[in-house]
Design an enzyme around this catalytic site. Structure first.
Site, PDB file in Angstrom:
ATOM      1  N   GLY A 185       0.619  -5.171   0.841  1.00 60.42           N
ATOM      2  CA  GLY A 185      -0.531  -5.258  -0.070  1.00 60.42           C
ATOM      3  C   GLY A 185      -0.150  -5.884  -1.402  1.00 60.42           C
ATOM      4  O   GLY A 185      -1.009  -6.463  -2.087  1.00 60.42           O
ATOM      5  N   GLU A 226       4.491  -5.274   7.236  1.00 62.36           N
ATOM      6  CA  GLU A 226       3.681  -4.210   7.850  1.00 62.36           C
ATOM      7  C   GLU A 226       4.084  -3.900   9.285  1.00 62.36           C
ATOM      8  O   GLU A 226       4.030  -2.745   9.712  1.00 62.36           O
ATOM      9  CB  GLU A 226       2.188  -4.583   7.802  1.00 62.36           C
ATOM     10  CG  GLU A 226       1.550  -4.470   6.420  1.00 62.36           C
ATOM     11  CD  GLU A 226       1.681  -5.726   5.572  1.00 62.36           C
ATOM     12  OE1 GLU A 226       2.520  -6.593   5.914  1.00 62.36           O
ATOM     13  OE2 GLU A 226       0.959  -5.846   4.568  1.00 62.36           O
ATOM     14  N   GLU A 235      -0.399  -9.452  -0.834  1.00 61.85           N
ATOM     15  CA  GLU A 235      -1.825  -9.766  -0.640  1.00 61.85           C
ATOM     16  C   GLU A 235      -2.547  -9.873  -1.985  1.00 61.85           C
ATOM     17  O   GLU A 235      -3.385 -10.758  -2.186  1.00 61.85           O
ATOM     18  CB  GLU A 235      -2.464  -8.723   0.288  1.00 61.85           C
ATOM     19  CG  GLU A 235      -1.954  -8.903   1.725  1.00 61.85           C
ATOM     20  CD  GLU A 235      -2.315  -7.760   2.656  1.00 61.85           C
ATOM     21  OE1 GLU A 235      -2.047  -6.596   2.294  1.00 61.85           O
ATOM     22  OE2 GLU A 235      -2.863  -8.029   3.744  1.00 61.85           O
ATOM     23  N   ALA A 248       0.859  -1.184   0.000  1.00 57.79           N
ATOM     24  CA  ALA A 248       0.000   0.000   0.000  1.00 57.79           C
ATOM     25  C   ALA A 248       0.893   1.231   0.000  1.00 57.79           C
ATOM     26  O   ALA A 248       2.053   1.168   0.426  1.00 57.79           O
ATOM     27  CB  ALA A 248      -0.874  -0.012   1.245  1.00 57.79           C
TER      28      ALA A 248
HETATM   29  C1  3H9 Z   1       0.690  -2.298   3.333  1.00 57.09           C
HETATM   30  O1  3H9 Z   1       0.922  -2.785   2.253  1.00 57.09           O
HETATM   31  C2  3H9 Z   1      -0.615  -2.497   4.052  1.00 57.09           C
HETATM   32  C3  3H9 Z   1      -1.465  -3.552   3.471  1.00 57.09           C
HETATM   33  O2  3H9 Z   1      -1.327  -4.765   4.199  1.00 57.09           O
HETATM   34  C4  3H9 Z   1      -2.931  -3.218   3.582  1.00 57.09           C
HETATM   35  C5  3H9 Z   1      -3.431  -2.018   2.927  1.00 57.09           C
HETATM   36  C6  3H9 Z   1      -4.914  -1.785   3.029  1.00 57.09           C
HETATM   37  N1  3H9 Z   1       4.583   3.471  -0.091  1.00 57.09           N
HETATM   38  O3  3H9 Z   1      13.340   2.209   0.085  1.00 57.09           O
HETATM   39  P1  3H9 Z   1      13.698   2.873  -1.181  1.00 57.09           P
HETATM   40  C7  3H9 Z   1       9.195   4.920  -1.794  1.00 57.09           C
HETATM   41  S1  3H9 Z   1       1.815  -1.321   4.116  1.00 57.09           S
HETATM   42  C8  3H9 Z   1       5.009   4.680  -0.474  1.00 57.09           C
HETATM   43  O4  3H9 Z   1      14.678   3.985  -1.120  1.00 57.09           O
HETATM   44  P2  3H9 Z   1      14.900   0.437  -2.148  1.00 57.09           P
HETATM   45  C9  3H9 Z   1      10.249   5.425  -0.822  1.00 57.09           C
HETATM   46  O5  3H9 Z   1       9.711   6.337   0.089  1.00 57.09           O
HETATM   47  C10 3H9 Z   1       3.216  -1.279   3.048  1.00 57.09           C
HETATM   48  N2  3H9 Z   1       6.282   4.923  -0.897  1.00 57.09           N
HETATM   49  O6  3H9 Z   1      14.159   1.835  -2.310  1.00 57.09           O
HETATM   50  C11 3H9 Z   1      11.239   6.040  -1.789  1.00 57.09           C
HETATM   51  O7  3H9 Z   1      10.725   7.306  -2.160  1.00 57.09           O
HETATM   52  P3  3H9 Z   1      11.677   8.551  -2.382  1.00 57.09           P
HETATM   53  C12 3H9 Z   1       3.996  -2.520   3.131  1.00 57.09           C
HETATM   54  C13 3H9 Z   1       7.120   3.895  -0.903  1.00 57.09           C
HETATM   55  O8  3H9 Z   1      15.081  -0.060  -3.523  1.00 57.09           O
HETATM   56  C14 3H9 Z   1      11.195   5.127  -2.987  1.00 57.09           C
HETATM   57  O9  3H9 Z   1       9.937   4.449  -2.906  1.00 57.09           O
HETATM   58  N3  3H9 Z   1       5.202  -2.385   2.345  1.00 57.09           N
HETATM   59  C15 3H9 Z   1       6.735   2.614  -0.495  1.00 57.09           C
HETATM   60  O10 3H9 Z   1      16.061   0.574  -1.240  1.00 57.09           O
HETATM   61  C16 3H9 Z   1      12.301   4.105  -3.044  1.00 57.09           C
HETATM   62  O11 3H9 Z   1      12.329   3.402  -1.808  1.00 57.09           O
HETATM   63  C17 3H9 Z   1       6.343  -1.964   2.899  1.00 57.09           C
HETATM   64  O12 3H9 Z   1       6.444  -1.697   4.061  1.00 57.09           O
HETATM   65  C18 3H9 Z   1       5.396   2.422  -0.087  1.00 57.09           C
HETATM   66  N4  3H9 Z   1       4.935   1.209   0.272  1.00 57.09           N
HETATM   67  O13 3H9 Z   1      13.844  -0.491  -1.386  1.00 57.09           O
HETATM   68  C19 3H9 Z   1       7.505  -1.871   1.946  1.00 57.09           C
HETATM   69  N5  3H9 Z   1       7.804   1.783  -0.595  1.00 57.09           N
HETATM   70  O14 3H9 Z   1      12.560   8.189  -3.530  1.00 57.09           O
HETATM   71  C20 3H9 Z   1       8.232  -0.587   2.129  1.00 57.09           C
HETATM   72  C21 3H9 Z   1       8.814   2.541  -1.060  1.00 57.09           C
HETATM   73  O15 3H9 Z   1      10.735   9.683  -2.643  1.00 57.09           O
HETATM   74  N6  3H9 Z   1       9.282  -0.384   1.166  1.00 57.09           N
HETATM   75  N7  3H9 Z   1       8.411   3.804  -1.254  1.00 57.09           N
HETATM   76  O16 3H9 Z   1      12.455   8.712  -1.113  1.00 57.09           O
HETATM   77  C22 3H9 Z   1      10.466  -0.999   1.224  1.00 57.09           C
HETATM   78  O17 3H9 Z   1      10.727  -1.834   2.059  1.00 57.09           O
HETATM   79  C23 3H9 Z   1      11.515  -0.574   0.238  1.00 57.09           C
HETATM   80  O18 3H9 Z   1      11.166   0.679  -0.254  1.00 57.09           O
HETATM   81  C24 3H9 Z   1      11.695  -1.539  -0.967  1.00 57.09           C
HETATM   82  C25 3H9 Z   1      12.664  -0.869  -2.006  1.00 57.09           C
HETATM   83  C26 3H9 Z   1      12.294  -2.848  -0.490  1.00 57.09           C
HETATM   84  C27 3H9 Z   1      10.389  -1.767  -1.663  1.00 57.09           C
END
Ligand code: 3H9
Length: 706
Positions: free
Chosen positions: A107, A130, A110, A63
């Site tokens: 998500g 999450e 999911e 999400a």
């Molecule tokens: C969820 O899914 C809830 C659901 O169960 C239910 C919903 C109803 N959202 O980390 P990076 C941005 S909760 C918004 O530097 P990497 C990040 O801010 C979510 N933005 O890259 C950055 O922006 P900026 C569960 C996001 O390659 C850019 O993307 N998911 C999100 O080192 C690059 O990110 C997580 O918790 C997001 N979800 O790592 C995963 N994700 O360039 C969270 C990233 O402006 N994300 N951004 O600074 C991660 O763990 C890492 O970002 C990922 C990539 C491994 C994906």
């Protein structure tokens, strides 16, 4: 703007691609686009199956966390969530195959689990992370995952947030196939094969074989709960995630999803989710240095030299070799070198013993270290990191020597925790290549790297340090060159207040316990004992001339030093320590000595409340943080939060000291600080920025966005 979801056809199979860079988060337009595409699959007779795939470097990272923060604050409503989309995908009568590369997280996983089958690239990873942002999976993940992998493995994934590799995912059952070949081609082939069988596609929500909660599963869950209570003592989300997954064993799918939604909602509104989401974005913001010109590209660092094999030098060496960068480790003589190498070997051996590192990997890492006593050996290094005793004259002398021995283009970094980088740089002929790289002890473990820019450090050298921090697995935060930089400059008023509280009647244990219960990894006085009260005394000697007469100074600094109460290393300090045990014990004799000193100084003794302990210590941090921010030594208040969480053990679920101030309300913080100034003295003078924001009813976060 490009369509976030596109629809193509390949070989009779619909290919639905999500294009929402950078990580295909489920932002506005994505679930609507998916819903439309699924409808098209259903309505187009010639389409026999569908493949769902991510465009760019990854599948869906979950999400959109920005949207979640808005939902938590009530700024936007929940809407129907992802549930209708997931049901539509799962109810499609034609096979829907999810093709996963990069990561399928939250998500994203999911959605993948609502597809009938999952094919992944061998390099892919999947997870429900999450809990790391204070919530639980909220789109039926706690109910579908156990149906694919079993209750205990699902609980472990949801409660720890750990990503699993494609190979593990296949073994667990969350993936159906993995491939080294072209993912889309393989997924289309897989989808056609499934369609050709003519069998109805498999719906995850209808699986039940793995839902048995037998004795083994119960035992695993008990172990999981125990380890979480230890590692994440203040967090609620991991326990709530286990609770939700366990419900899959007893409730129907729909009923389980309804309960999951309730728990998700409670978590989303918690201080924990608010704090951890703030940390998520703050960490990513910290990686950006606003005034670096675009052409300041980081250099590639292929080799390093570390000067000094003491505690810090050894830890820094381990950080580099852990990241695959070979290190020449230089000490002044053979005995010191051998002692340093022995410590490094002992640390690695202990990791092997605890099952954290393979023996072969330990050998590889040790082989990357070249111990030496000769400056001649550092000539090839791309970066030289100095980690000697904290003394300006010594550092200047060493930098002169390094400057002569290192190749002209090498970056020279100092691990100083307090000293002036400009003065250190002036001892070289290349001040623009000199920078502070302040690691935190133990340097191979702690995630923070303060990157200290001097007035002359070149943008390219700054960019290189920031990129290097990432390579070393650290969070780099750029800071300016003031005494103690950001972290230690704030730490001083914080630990001073802790000591004043003890002088006024609180016990050492009461102060530490209150801050431990607030969530700090350790109380401030226990930290002083760990860092060494001799070190504190020496730093105090460097600065005491610049402290205004009117400022109150802790009474025990000299006494601790003179009586060799240097902390854990001498077996006594604020606490006493038994041989081989790091746990501090109450030292009644020392507490009596504190009372006698306080009496001699005329400090009245009184009952001190936990609230006062919290306010005086944490508000002291916030006040100094505001001053640092205003003076420009930190770029953003959120950088200060990152520094305190990753370098000092401030509770992450509270978002860092500045974010905590925002939550309390700066008006209240400012008001209390004004009272402390009246009651205590001039060192409590409120920072002008704090006054300004409080009076304008604003937050530090708003100041960051100015
Ligand atoms: C969820 O899914 C809830 C659901 O169960 C239910 C919903 C109803 N959202 O980390 P990076 C941005 S909760 C918004 O530097 P990497 C990040 O801010 C979510 N933005 O890259 C950055 O922006 P900026 C569960 C996001 O390659 C850019 O993307 N998911 C999100 O080192 C690059 O990110 C997580 O918790 C997001 N979800 O790592 C995963 N994700 O360039 C969270 C990233 O402006 N994300 N951004 O600074 C991660 O763990 C890492 O970002 C990922 C990539 C491994 C994906």
């Amino acid at each position: 703007m490009n369509d976030p979801v596109t629809y193509d056809v390949q070989d009779g199979v619909a290919v639905i691609t999500i294009n929402n860079p950078p990580v295909n988060a489920l932002g506005p337009g994505v679930s609507e686009g998916l819903q439309k595409a699924i409808q098209q699959v259903n309505e187009t007779a010639v389409i026999i199956a569908a493949v769902l795939i991510g465009g760019g470097k990854t599948f869906i990272a979950g999400a959109d966390i920005k949207q979640l923060t808005r939902m938590a604050s009530g700024a936007v409503g929940h809407g129907p969530g992802l549930s209708p989309l997931l049901t539509s995908i799962e109810d499609t009568p034609k096979p829907v195959v999810c093709a996963i590369h990069g990561t399928a997280l939250g998500g994203g996983l999911e959605i993948a689990m609502s597809c009938h089958y999952r094919v992944a690239a061998t390099t892919a990873k999947v997870g429900q992370p999450e809990v790391k942002i204070g919530i639980i999976p909220g789109a039926e993940g706690t109910q579908r995952l156990p149906r694919l992998v079993g209750i205990a493995p699902a609980a472990i994934m949801c409660a720890t947030g750990r990503m699993v590799t494609a190979q593990e995912g296949l073994k667990l059952g969350v993936l159906d196939a993995i491939t080294k070949d072209d993912l889309l081609t393989e997924a289309v082939r897989f989808a056609r094969e499934k369609a050709d069988t003519g069998e109805p596609p498999r719906k995850t929500r209808e699986l039940s074989k793995k839902l048995k909660l037998d004795d083994n599963a119960r035992e695993s869950l008990a172990g999981l709960r125990q380890s979480i209570a230890k590692r994440a003592r203040d967090l609620q989300a991991p326990g709530k995630a286990i609770e939700a997954v366990e419900l899959a064993a007893t409730l129907s799918f729909r009923e389980g999803c309804r309960k999951e939604a309730e728990i998700f909602d409670t978590c989303l509104k918690s201080e924990e989710a608010n704090g951890l989401m703030h940390v998520f974005f703050s960490e990513r913001a910290a990686a950006k240095v606003p005034d670096l010109p675009a052409e300041a590209a980081p250099r590639v660092i292929q080799s390093a030299a570390v000067i000094g094999a003491g505690t810090m030098g050894g830890g820094i060496t381990m950080s580099y070799v852990n990241a695959g960068i070979p290190v020449v480790l230089k000490e002044i003589n053979q005995a010191a070198l051998e002692k340093g190498m022995a410590t490094i070997k002992r640390n690695y051996a202990s990791a092997v013993k605890r099952g954290k590192l393979l023996e072969g990997e330990m050998e590889k890492r040790l082989n990357r270290i070249k111990p030496t006593t000769a400056y001649g050996d550092i000539g090839e290094a791309d970066i030289v990191v100095e980690a000697v005793f904290e003394n300006l004259d010594l550092k200047k002398q060493i930098f002169g020597e390094i400057d002569t021995a290192a190749k002209p283009e090498a970056i020279l970094a100092s691990n100083t925790s307090t000293l002036n980088i400009d003065q250190i740089a002036a001892a070289t002929k290349r001040p623009e290549q000199v920078i502070g790289n302040h690691f935190f002890s133990p340097a191979n473990i702690m995630k923070l790297l303060e990157v200290v820019r001097s007035s002359k450090t070149s943008p390219e050298v700054i960019a290189t340090s920031m990129a290097l921090a990432k390579k070393l697995g650290k969070v780099g935060v750029i800071v300016g060159n003031c005494f103690g930089f950001v972290g230690n400059r704030m730490f001083s008023p914080y630990t001073n207040e802790a000591q004043f509280l003890v002088e006024e009647g609180a016990s050492v244990a009461q102060v530490d316990q209150t801050l431990y219960e607030f969530g700090w990894a350790m109380g401030p006085l226990a930290v002083l004992d760990l860092a060494g009260n001799d070190v504190g005394w020496r730093i105090h000697q460097e600065v005491k001339h610049s402290i205004p007469e009117s400022n109150r100074q802790p009474l025990m600094t000299d006494i601790l030093y003179q009586e060799k109460r240097w902390g854990q290393k001498t077996g006594k300090g604020w606490y006493r320590y038994e041989e081989g045990n790091r746990q501090g014990l109450v030292d009644a004799e020392f507490e009596a000595q504190i009372r006698a000193e306080a009496d001699r100084e005329g400090i009245a003794q009184r009952e001190i409340s936990p609230d006062e302990i919290l306010e005086r210590t944490i508000y002291a941090l916030i006040n100094e943080g505001a001053r640092i921010l205003e003076e420009g030594f930190a770029t953003r208040s959120s950088d200060i939060d990152v520094i305190y969480i990753y370098g000092y053990g401030f509770p992450a679920f509270r978002g860092g000291p500045m974010h905590y101030g925002d939550r309390i309300g700066l008006k209240k913080v400012y008001g209390r600080i004004c009272e402390f100034e009246k009651e205590q003295g001039s060192w409590w003078k409120p920072a002008p920025l704090l006054k300004l924001l409080a009076e304008a009813n604003q937050t530090f976060a708003e100041y960051d966005r100015r």
